[in-house]
Design a protein around this motif. Structure first.
Motif, PDB file in Angstrom:
ATOM      1  N   VAL A 221       0.859  -1.180   0.000  1.00 24.13           N
ATOM      2  CA  VAL A 221       0.000   0.000   0.000  1.00 24.13           C
ATOM      3  C   VAL A 221       0.898   1.234   0.000  1.00 24.13           C
ATOM      4  CG1 VAL A 221      -1.704   1.319   1.308  1.00 24.13           C
ATOM      5  CG2 VAL A 221      -1.880  -1.172   1.200  1.00 24.13           C
ATOM      6  N   ASP A 222       0.652   2.150  -0.920  1.00 20.31           N
ATOM      7  CA  ASP A 222       1.434   3.381  -0.975  1.00 20.31           C
ATOM      8  C   ASP A 222       1.120   4.279   0.213  1.00 20.31           C
ATOM      9  OD1 ASP A 222       2.861   2.772  -3.300  1.00 20.31           O
ATOM     10  OD2 ASP A 222       1.277   3.541  -4.595  1.00 20.31           O
ATOM     11  N   ALA A 223       1.965   5.282   0.419  1.00 20.48           N
ATOM     12  CA  ALA A 223       1.779   6.218   1.517  1.00 20.48           C
ATOM     13  C   ALA A 223       0.414   6.905   1.415  1.00 20.48           C
ATOM     14  CB  ALA A 223       2.902   7.254   1.500  1.00 20.48           C
ATOM     15  N   GLY A 224      -0.140   7.263   2.579  1.00 24.91           N
ATOM     16  CA  GLY A 224      -1.418   7.961   2.595  1.00 24.91           C
ATOM     17  C   GLY A 224      -2.353   7.539   3.710  1.00 24.91           C
ATOM     18  N   PRO A 225      -2.722   6.231   3.812  1.00 26.22           N
ATOM     19  CA  PRO A 225      -3.679   5.812   4.841  1.00 26.22           C
ATOM     20  C   PRO A 225      -3.146   6.000   6.262  1.00 26.22           C
ATOM     21  CG  PRO A 225      -3.516   4.171   3.103  1.00 26.22           C
ATOM     22  CD  PRO A 225      -2.396   5.141   2.878  1.00 26.22           C
ATOM     23  N   ALA A 226      -4.038   6.388   7.165  1.00 26.42           N
ATOM     24  CA  ALA A 226      -3.693   6.548   8.573  1.00 26.42           C
ATOM     25  C   ALA A 226      -3.981   5.283   9.372  1.00 26.42           C
ATOM     26  CB  ALA A 226      -4.453   7.723   9.171  1.00 26.42           C
ATOM     27  N   GLU A 227      -4.667   4.320   8.767  1.00 26.42           N
ATOM     28  CA  GLU A 227      -4.837   3.009   9.382  1.00 26.42           C
ATOM     29  C   GLU A 227      -4.992   1.964   8.285  1.00 26.42           C
ATOM     30  OE1 GLU A 227      -9.584   2.513  10.344  1.00 26.42           O
ATOM     31  OE2 GLU A 227      -8.295   3.212  11.968  1.00 26.42           O
ATOM     32  N   LEU A 228      -4.619   0.736   8.632  1.00 26.82           N
ATOM     33  CA  LEU A 228      -4.692  -0.377   7.693  1.00 26.82           C
ATOM     34  C   LEU A 228      -5.311  -1.574   8.405  1.00 26.82           C
ATOM     35  CD1 LEU A 228      -1.145  -0.023   6.101  1.00 26.82           C
ATOM     36  CD2 LEU A 228      -3.307   0.506   4.969  1.00 26.82           C
ATOM     37  N   THR A 229      -5.965  -2.444   7.630  1.00 21.83           N
ATOM     38  CA  THR A 229      -6.675  -3.580   8.220  1.00 21.83           C
ATOM     39  C   THR A 229      -6.263  -4.889   7.554  1.00 21.83           C
ATOM     40  OG1 THR A 229      -8.589  -2.227   8.818  1.00 21.83           O
ATOM     41  CG2 THR A 229      -8.943  -4.602   8.635  1.00 21.83           C
ATOM     42  N   VAL A 230      -5.982  -5.875   8.405  1.00 26.43           N
ATOM     43  CA  VAL A 230      -5.671  -7.231   7.974  1.00 26.43           C
ATOM     44  C   VAL A 230      -6.682  -8.170   8.614  1.00 26.43           C
ATOM     45  CG1 VAL A 230      -3.920  -9.046   7.886  1.00 26.43           C
ATOM     46  CG2 VAL A 230      -3.208  -6.635   7.880  1.00 26.43           C
ATOM     47  N   VAL A 231      -7.283  -9.053   7.823  1.00 22.36           N
ATOM     48  CA  VAL A 231      -8.224 -10.053   8.328  1.00 22.36           C
ATOM     49  C   VAL A 231      -7.671 -11.429   7.996  1.00 22.36           C
ATOM     50  CG1 VAL A 231     -10.571 -10.953   8.247  1.00 22.36           C
ATOM     51  CG2 VAL A 231     -10.182  -8.492   7.991  1.00 22.36           C
ATOM     52  N   ALA A 232      -7.531 -12.282   9.018  1.00 21.02           N
ATOM     53  CA  ALA A 232      -6.974 -13.620   8.824  1.00 21.02           C
ATOM     54  C   ALA A 232      -8.094 -14.610   8.517  1.00 21.02           C
ATOM     55  CB  ALA A 232      -6.208 -14.057  10.058  1.00 21.02           C
ATOM     56  N   GLU A 233      -7.998 -15.253   7.358  1.00 25.74           N
ATOM     57  CA  GLU A 233      -8.970 -16.289   7.000  1.00 25.74           C
ATOM     58  C   GLU A 233      -8.559 -17.655   7.540  1.00 25.74           C
ATOM     59  OE1 GLU A 233      -9.860 -16.235   2.865  1.00 25.74           O
ATOM     60  OE2 GLU A 233     -10.111 -14.058   2.791  1.00 25.74           O
ATOM     61  N   SER A 234      -7.304 -17.773   7.946  1.00 24.77           N
ATOM     62  CA  SER A 234      -6.780 -18.970   8.596  1.00 24.77           C
ATOM     63  C   SER A 234      -5.663 -18.505   9.522  1.00 24.77           C
ATOM     64  CB  SER A 234      -6.252 -19.966   7.546  1.00 24.77           C
ATOM     65  OG  SER A 234      -5.204 -19.388   6.794  1.00 24.77           O
ATOM     66  N   PRO A 235      -5.180 -19.355  10.435  1.00 23.84           N
ATOM     67  CA  PRO A 235      -4.074 -18.924  11.296  1.00 23.84           C
ATOM     68  C   PRO A 235      -2.915 -18.423  10.436  1.00 23.84           C
ATOM     69  CG  PRO A 235      -4.959 -21.013  12.046  1.00 23.84           C
ATOM     70  CD  PRO A 235      -5.609 -20.737  10.722  1.00 23.84           C
ATOM     71  N   THR A 236      -2.433 -17.241  10.737  1.00 24.39           N
ATOM     72  CA  THR A 236      -1.512 -16.544   9.835  1.00 24.39           C
ATOM     73  C   THR A 236      -0.301 -16.015  10.584  1.00 24.39           C
ATOM     74  OG1 THR A 236      -3.267 -15.872   8.301  1.00 24.39           O
ATOM     75  CG2 THR A 236      -1.282 -14.530   8.314  1.00 24.39           C
ATOM     76  N   ARG A 237       0.847 -16.114   9.915  1.00 26.96           N
ATOM     77  CA  ARG A 237       2.031 -15.362  10.336  1.00 26.96           C
ATOM     78  C   ARG A 237       2.464 -14.529   9.144  1.00 26.96           C
ATOM     79  NH1 ARG A 237       6.360 -18.749  13.122  1.00 26.96           N
ATOM     80  NH2 ARG A 237       6.428 -19.787  11.114  1.00 26.96           N
ATOM     81  N   ALA A 238       2.805 -13.283   9.392  1.00 29.11           N
ATOM     82  CA  ALA A 238       3.191 -12.381   8.320  1.00 29.11           C
ATOM     83  C   ALA A 238       4.266 -11.429   8.825  1.00 29.11           C
ATOM     84  CB  ALA A 238       1.982 -11.594   7.805  1.00 29.11           C
ATOM     85  N   VAL A 239       4.920 -10.760   7.886  1.00 24.03           N
ATOM     86  CA  VAL A 239       5.915  -9.741   8.214  1.00 24.03           C
ATOM     87  C   VAL A 239       5.456  -8.422   7.601  1.00 24.03           C
ATOM     88  CG1 VAL A 239       8.317  -8.995   7.980  1.00 24.03           C
ATOM     89  CG2 VAL A 239       7.789 -11.418   8.330  1.00 24.03           C
ATOM     90  N   LEU A 240       5.294  -7.418   8.451  1.00 24.39           N
ATOM     91  CA  LEU A 240       4.927  -6.081   8.003  1.00 24.39           C
ATOM     92  C   LEU A 240       6.195  -5.261   7.820  1.00 24.39           C
ATOM     93  CD1 LEU A 240       2.654  -3.900   7.562  1.00 24.39           C
ATOM     94  CD2 LEU A 240       2.998  -3.319   9.989  1.00 24.39           C
ATOM     95  N   LEU A 241       6.359  -4.719   6.622  1.00 25.74           N
ATOM     96  CA  LEU A 241       7.505  -3.875   6.297  1.00 25.74           C
ATOM     97  C   LEU A 241       7.000  -2.513   5.844  1.00 25.74           C
ATOM     98  CD1 LEU A 241       9.521  -6.437   4.138  1.00 25.74           C
ATOM     99  CD2 LEU A 241       9.902  -5.900   6.555  1.00 25.74           C
ATOM    100  N   GLY A 242       7.764  -1.472   6.085  1.00 23.84           N
ATOM    101  CA  GLY A 242       7.342  -0.156   5.626  1.00 23.84           C
ATOM    102  C   GLY A 242       8.410   0.891   5.837  1.00 23.84           C
ATOM    103  N   GLY A 243       8.129   2.083   5.328  1.00 22.39           N
ATOM    104  CA  GLY A 243       9.049   3.195   5.494  1.00 22.39           C
ATOM    105  C   GLY A 243       8.709   4.334   4.570  1.00 22.39           C
TER     106      GLY A 243
END
Length: 310
Positions: A221-243
């Motif tokens: 997601v490009d810069a701009g949003p002040a909040e983001l939403t993730v919904v897990a459809e199954s047990p999930t592990r993820a890595v959030l990267l940004g800058g």
């Protein structure tokens, strides 16, 4: 009321051999022909879970880097790190190791004999022009596991999120977080609107701002949003990267980051001649003394910008 849908760019992984002869296979999402960076994150390799008895594990002989910082993060296993700055350290789950190459460094990476399963990510951060000749440096941080929301736990290994701050120092503003999300849980978090954000799915399946992501996908997601939403459809592990968006153009070839073709040629020549720029790695006892650079492709290497364009 006007609702604006957040656009998510989805980069699927491609399989790439890593480490020369007898290499291990990784899933790479950055760099990509459609995008070069998420913030200053410029390289995302995702590997495992690998049965070390079957695959041979990781054995990457001494190899060089310029103009970047490497970020090693494991989910399972253990990797022994040695570098020409004299550092001998272990990479373990929940503990981030950041190595600054700057002017030049060499290092080796070998999974330890106690490792039965190897699983993690290897990440690079491009250094800006003003900092790309930094001296060699190594940083380590054991990131505590904290609750980020109901059904969501995380480890902030770079930057700050939800009141957690990593002491790891970077030259551009960045964020890196491992998150685990229970099946059916929704994670809505306050995001820095000045940042680009990418979500790499390690296990499970999610929607990121309403866009489906499967295992190995990197949703951006490009810069701009002040909040983001993730919904897990199954047990999930993820890595959030940004800058913050990285607006300089670079040439990235093999293990080098430079600014033009001639500089990459010079880096390669110095590595092949075992120049002082990179130094020597002491204590590596693997299959090769060092990893020879591949031949340069025909034609001139061209700089790429953040969109992936040359």
């Amino acid at each position: 009321m006007l609702f604006i849908m957040t656009q998510v760019q989805v980069l699927g992984p491609r399989e790439v051999p890593l480490g020369g002869p007898r290499s291990m296979t990784v899933r790479r999402t950055l760099p990509h022909r459609d995008r070069s960076f998420v913030g200053a994150w410029c390289f995302v390799d995702h590997y495992g879970p690998d049965d070390v008895d079957a695959t041979g594990g990781m054995d990457v002989p001494p190899h060089p880097h310029t103009g970047l910082q490497t970020v090693s993060w494991l989910f399972e296993g253990e990797v022994e790190h040695r570098d020409s700055g004299g550092v001998h350290a272990m990479v373990r789950p929940g503990e981030v190791n950041l190595m600054t190459s700057g002017h030049g460094i060499a290092h080796s990476e070998v999974s330890t004999p106690a490792t039965t399963t190897l699983h993690g990510v290897q990440l690079w951060v491009v250094l800006p022009e003003a900092d790309r000749d930094l001296e060699r440096e190594f940083q380590h941080h054991a990131a505590p596991l904290v609750s980020l929301a109901d059904g969501v736990d995380g480890r902030v290994f770079i930057g700050s999120l939800a009141g957690q701050t990593s002491p790891i120092a970077t030259r551009t503003e960045l964020i890196g977080v491992e998150v685990t999300i229970a099946e059916g849980a929704t994670w809505t978090f306050a995001s820095n609107p000045a940042y680009e954000h990418g979500l790499l799915v390690d296990t499970g399946k999610v929607t990121f701002e309403g866009t489906p992501l499967d295992r190995g996908d990197l949703g951006i997601v490009d810069a701009g949003p002040a909040e983001l939403t993730v919904v897990a459809e199954s047990p999930t592990r993820a890595v959030l990267l940004g800058g913050t968006p990285y607006d300089e153009s670079i040439v990235m070839w093999w293990n080098f980051i430079g600014r033009d073709h001639d500089e990459i040629v010079a880096f390669r020549e110095e590595w092949q001649s075992r120049a002082e720029r990179f130094g020597e790695v002491d204590g590596y006892a693997g299959r090769l003394t060092w990893l020879s650079a591949p031949e340069l492709p025909g034609g001139r290497l061209r700089p790429r910008d953040r969109s992936g364009r040359h």
